[in-house]
Design a protein around this motif. Structure first.
Motif, PDB file in Angstrom:
ATOM      1  N   ALA A   1       0.836  -1.203   0.000  1.00 57.35           N
ATOM      2  CA  ALA A   1       0.000   0.000   0.000  1.00 57.35           C
ATOM      3  C   ALA A   1       0.872   1.255   0.000  1.00 57.35           C
ATOM      4  N   PHE A   2       1.996   1.207   0.730  1.00 60.63           N
ATOM      5  CA  PHE A   2       2.957   2.319   0.766  1.00 60.63           C
ATOM      6  C   PHE A   2       3.496   2.582  -0.645  1.00 60.63           C
ATOM      7  N   ILE A   3       3.895   1.526  -1.339  1.00 57.64           N
ATOM      8  CA  ILE A   3       4.455   1.675  -2.688  1.00 57.64           C
ATOM      9  C   ILE A   3       3.385   2.158  -3.661  1.00 57.64           C
ATOM     10  N   ARG A   4       2.153   1.672  -3.502  1.00 61.64           N
ATOM     11  CA  ARG A   4       1.066   2.096  -4.396  1.00 61.64           C
ATOM     12  C   ARG A   4       0.865   3.612  -4.340  1.00 61.64           C
ATOM     13  N   VAL A   5       0.990   4.190  -3.160  1.00 59.99           N
ATOM     14  CA  VAL A   5       0.824   5.641  -3.033  1.00 59.99           C
ATOM     15  C   VAL A   5       1.823   6.369  -3.920  1.00 59.99           C
ATOM     16  N   TRP A   6       3.076   5.951  -3.879  1.00 59.25           N
ATOM     17  CA  TRP A   6       4.096   6.610  -4.680  1.00 59.25           C
ATOM     18  C   TRP A   6       3.865   6.372  -6.167  1.00 59.25           C
ATOM     19  N   LYS A   7       3.416   5.179  -6.526  1.00 60.87           N
ATOM     20  CA  LYS A   7       3.152   4.872  -7.932  1.00 60.87           C
ATOM     21  C   LYS A   7       2.032   5.760  -8.481  1.00 60.87           C
ATOM     22  N   VAL A   8       0.963   5.909  -7.705  1.00 60.45           N
ATOM     23  CA  VAL A   8      -0.153   6.742  -8.160  1.00 60.45           C
ATOM     24  C   VAL A   8       0.265   8.209  -8.211  1.00 60.45           C
ATOM     25  N   MET A   9       1.043   8.664  -7.222  1.00 62.56           N
ATOM     26  CA  MET A   9       1.527  10.045  -7.267  1.00 62.56           C
ATOM     27  C   MET A   9       2.392  10.281  -8.506  1.00 62.56           C
ATOM     28  N   GLU A  10       3.211   9.294  -8.843  1.00 57.84           N
ATOM     29  CA  GLU A  10       4.050   9.422 -10.049  1.00 57.84           C
ATOM     30  C   GLU A  10       3.178   9.558 -11.296  1.00 57.84           C
ATOM     31  N   MET A  11       2.163   8.704 -11.397  1.00 56.25           N
ATOM     32  CA  MET A  11       1.266   8.755 -12.554  1.00 56.25           C
ATOM     33  C   MET A  11       0.539  10.101 -12.617  1.00 56.25           C
ATOM     34  N   CYS A  12       0.049  10.567 -11.467  1.00 56.13           N
ATOM     35  CA  CYS A  12      -0.674  11.846 -11.436  1.00 56.13           C
ATOM     36  C   CYS A  12       0.238  12.999 -11.830  1.00 56.13           C
ATOM     37  N   PHE A  13       1.494  12.944 -11.398  1.00 52.19           N
ATOM     38  CA  PHE A  13       2.452  13.984 -11.776  1.00 52.19           C
ATOM     39  C   PHE A  13       2.607  14.018 -13.297  1.00 52.19           C
ATOM     40  N   GLN A  14       2.736  12.844 -13.917  1.00 52.39           N
ATOM     41  CA  GLN A  14       2.883  12.771 -15.376  1.00 52.39           C
ATOM     42  C   GLN A  14       1.635  13.302 -16.081  1.00 52.39           C
ATOM     43  N   ILE A  15       0.468  12.940 -15.557  1.00 51.19           N
ATOM     44  CA  ILE A  15      -0.801  13.395 -16.145  1.00 51.19           C
ATOM     45  C   ILE A  15      -0.879  14.922 -16.123  1.00 51.19           C
ATOM     46  N   LEU A  16      -0.489  15.509 -14.985  1.00 52.62           N
ATOM     47  CA  LEU A  16      -0.564  16.967 -14.844  1.00 52.62           C
ATOM     48  C   LEU A  16       0.457  17.670 -15.737  1.00 52.62           C
ATOM     49  N   VAL A  17       1.637  17.090 -15.842  1.00 50.02           N
ATOM     50  CA  VAL A  17       2.665  17.678 -16.719  1.00 50.02           C
ATOM     51  C   VAL A  17       2.174  17.668 -18.174  1.00 50.02           C
ATOM     52  N   GLN A  18       1.491  16.599 -18.559  1.00 51.15           N
ATOM     53  CA  GLN A  18       0.990  16.476 -19.930  1.00 51.15           C
ATOM     54  C   GLN A  18      -0.331  17.231 -20.136  1.00 51.15           C
ATOM     55  N   GLU A  19      -0.844  17.839 -19.054  1.00 51.29           N
ATOM     56  CA  GLU A  19      -2.106  18.582 -19.104  1.00 51.29           C
ATOM     57  C   GLU A  19      -3.248  17.701 -19.606  1.00 51.29           C
ATOM     58  N   LYS A  20      -3.286  16.471 -19.092  1.00 47.10           N
ATOM     59  CA  LYS A  20      -4.323  15.514 -19.448  1.00 47.10           C
ATOM     60  C   LYS A  20      -5.248  15.275 -18.256  1.00 47.10           C
ATOM     61  N   ARG A  21      -6.363  14.579 -18.549  1.00 43.20           N
ATOM     62  CA  ARG A  21      -7.248  14.077 -17.493  1.00 43.20           C
ATOM     63  C   ARG A  21      -7.589  12.639 -17.829  1.00 43.20           C
ATOM     64  N   VAL A  22      -7.629  11.785 -16.821  1.00 44.37           N
ATOM     65  CA  VAL A  22      -7.949  10.378 -17.043  1.00 44.37           C
ATOM     66  C   VAL A  22      -9.026   9.948 -16.052  1.00 44.37           C
ATOM     67  N   THR A  23      -9.753   8.908 -16.404  1.00 47.49           N
ATOM     68  CA  THR A  23     -10.717   8.326 -15.468  1.00 47.49           C
ATOM     69  C   THR A  23      -9.986   7.329 -14.569  1.00 47.49           C
ATOM     70  N   GLN A  24     -10.646   6.927 -13.494  1.00 45.99           N
ATOM     71  CA  GLN A  24     -10.048   5.921 -12.607  1.00 45.99           C
ATOM     72  C   GLN A  24      -9.811   4.622 -13.365  1.00 45.99           C
ATOM     73  N   ARG A  25     -10.725   4.304 -14.285  1.00 51.23           N
ATOM     74  CA  ARG A  25     -10.582   3.070 -15.056  1.00 51.23           C
ATOM     75  C   ARG A  25      -9.359   3.131 -15.954  1.00 51.23           C
ATOM     76  N   GLU A  26      -9.145   4.266 -16.603  1.00 54.45           N
ATOM     77  CA  GLU A  26      -7.961   4.424 -17.455  1.00 54.45           C
ATOM     78  C   GLU A  26      -6.686   4.337 -16.632  1.00 54.45           C
ATOM     79  N   LEU A  27      -6.714   4.936 -15.453  1.00 51.39           N
ATOM     80  CA  LEU A  27      -5.546   4.896 -14.575  1.00 51.39           C
ATOM     81  C   LEU A  27      -5.253   3.462 -14.141  1.00 51.39           C
ATOM     82  N   PHE A  28      -6.300   2.687 -13.869  1.00 46.49           N
ATOM     83  CA  PHE A  28      -6.119   1.286 -13.463  1.00 46.49           C
ATOM     84  C   PHE A  28      -5.377   0.499 -14.541  1.00 46.49           C
TER      85      PHE A  28
END
Length: 382
Positions: free
Chosen positions: A95-122
């Protein structure tokens, strides 16, 4: 070392900030960068360690209900109790590692100025980190962990709400620089509610309605829209097709802010699930504790009610299922359930019966409009 740990995560430990708000992408990225830098600072210090991640506790024991002084709206919120995700505990390491993985993905999404659904993120995480993400539920829970850590909304993280919701009736919608949508001209299918909360916030809204009617079921929404009940009773119809999604709740909250004088009336099945749906619109949900204030509305229970059972033929009543009883038990244990709701729930359990809105068709398919008009008069909403 203890002082270093405390100071390094102070950004996330301000106990006065027990809510998540919408903030700009640049600030979200800055908060993620601060988390990474603090983690690395502790890891590379003279006495290296791996810091825990302090999160607002989302368990029901940490749930409270606001007591509105200047407004009738109450909502669920989380008080200042923390839990942690730790790499040093075997049962929490993933669960600790998952937090960092999701934060990494969200950082990339924001840098790319994109939006994704929870399903796409999964699916993205399933491909990139299959050892840590094997189900949608794990992703959903981790997103809430990140919200609880960074104190920003899911929308701020670049995660878009999936919407099932529809709206119809006396409402004009206009996106900036777009044509006006007349929701009374959308037929029985209604107008689909966007999952883009930023767009919903920017909508220009106009109405001459006198009521907002929240309808639990898609089929009932279609019947009311087909009958154009909003011409008989000046109203806006809205449905989430069952348990309310975030986008539908957000639009309802937006309507309540834009038109504060319009009563919001809920038409749900007379069973524990119908009452749970009403309470979610009214108070928010424990899973959204940090954001619940953004979705709560002063929804009133129009029907079906216990005093409507005289309208229902006995053969239309259905025995409560085990799932109904579980929902009833959960609601009864909730401090937010007001007394008259609690009494109705007790009657449901005592009778062991549930009644669906469709049972009113015993009086004819055109009866729903008459029923709603009668209930509004009885409730003194006019």
């Amino acid at each position: 070392m203890e002082d270093l740990c405390n100071s390094s995560m102070r950004f996330f430990s301000d106990q006065h900030l027990c809510f998540a708000d919408i903030i700009p992408p640049s600030e979200v990225r800055a908060r993620i960068e601060v988390a990474v830098l603090n983690f690395l600072r502790i890891l590379t210090s003279p006495a290296p360690a791996i810091s825990d991640l302090p999160l607002i506790n989302r368990k029901s024991s940490n749930r409270r209900v606001s007591q509105g002084l200047l407004t009738e709206v109450s909502w669920i919120f989380l008080s200042h109790s923390f839990c942690t995700r730790s790499l040093m505990r075997a049962n929490a390491a993933k669960a600790f590692i998952r937090v960092w993985k999701v934060m990494e993905m969200c950082f990339q999404i924001l840098v790319q100025e994109k939006r994704v659904t929870q399903r796409e993120l999964f699916y993205k995480l399933l491909c990139d980190s299959p050892d840590y993400f094997t189900s949608q539920l794990q992703v959903n829970r981790t997103i809430q962990d990140v919200v609880a850590l960074l104190r920003c909304s899911r929308f701020s993280l670049g995660i878009m709400a999936s919407s099932r919701g529809l709206v119809a009736g006396r409402l004009l919608l206009q996106e900036p620089n777009e044509e006006v949508v007349d929701c009374s001209a959308c037929g029985s299918s209604g107008h689909a509610i966007s999952g883009d909360l930023n767009l919903l916030e920017k909508l220009i809204l106009k109405t001459d309605a006198r009521y907002i009617i929240v309808v639990e079921k898609h089929a009932i929404f279609q019947r009311l829209a087909e009958d154009r009940i909003f011409n008989q009773i000046p109203s806006i119809l809205i449905t989430a097709k069952g348990y309310p999604d975030i986008a539908t709740r957000f639009l309802l909250h937006r309507l309540s802010r834009a038109f504060p004088d319009l009563p919001i009336l809920a038409l749900v099945d007379w069973n524990p699930a119908g009452l749970a749906i009403l309470c979610t619109f009214k108070f928010g949900s424990i899973g959204m504790g940090l954001e619940a204030y953004r979705y709560a509305c002063n929804v009133k229970w129009l029907g079906l009610r216990g005093n409507d059972l005289q309208l229902i033929p006995e053969q239309s009543m259905v025995p409560l299922k085990q799932r109904d009883l579980q929902i009833a038990t959960s609601l009864m244990s909730s401090e937010f359930l007001q007394e008259n709701y609690r009494e109705e729930l007790a009657v449901m359990v005592q009778l062991g019966q549930r009644v669906e809105i469709e049972a009113l068709y015993f009086h004819g398919y055109g009866y729903l409009g008459k029923y709603i008009a009668k209930k509004i008069v009885q409730a003194n909403y006019i």
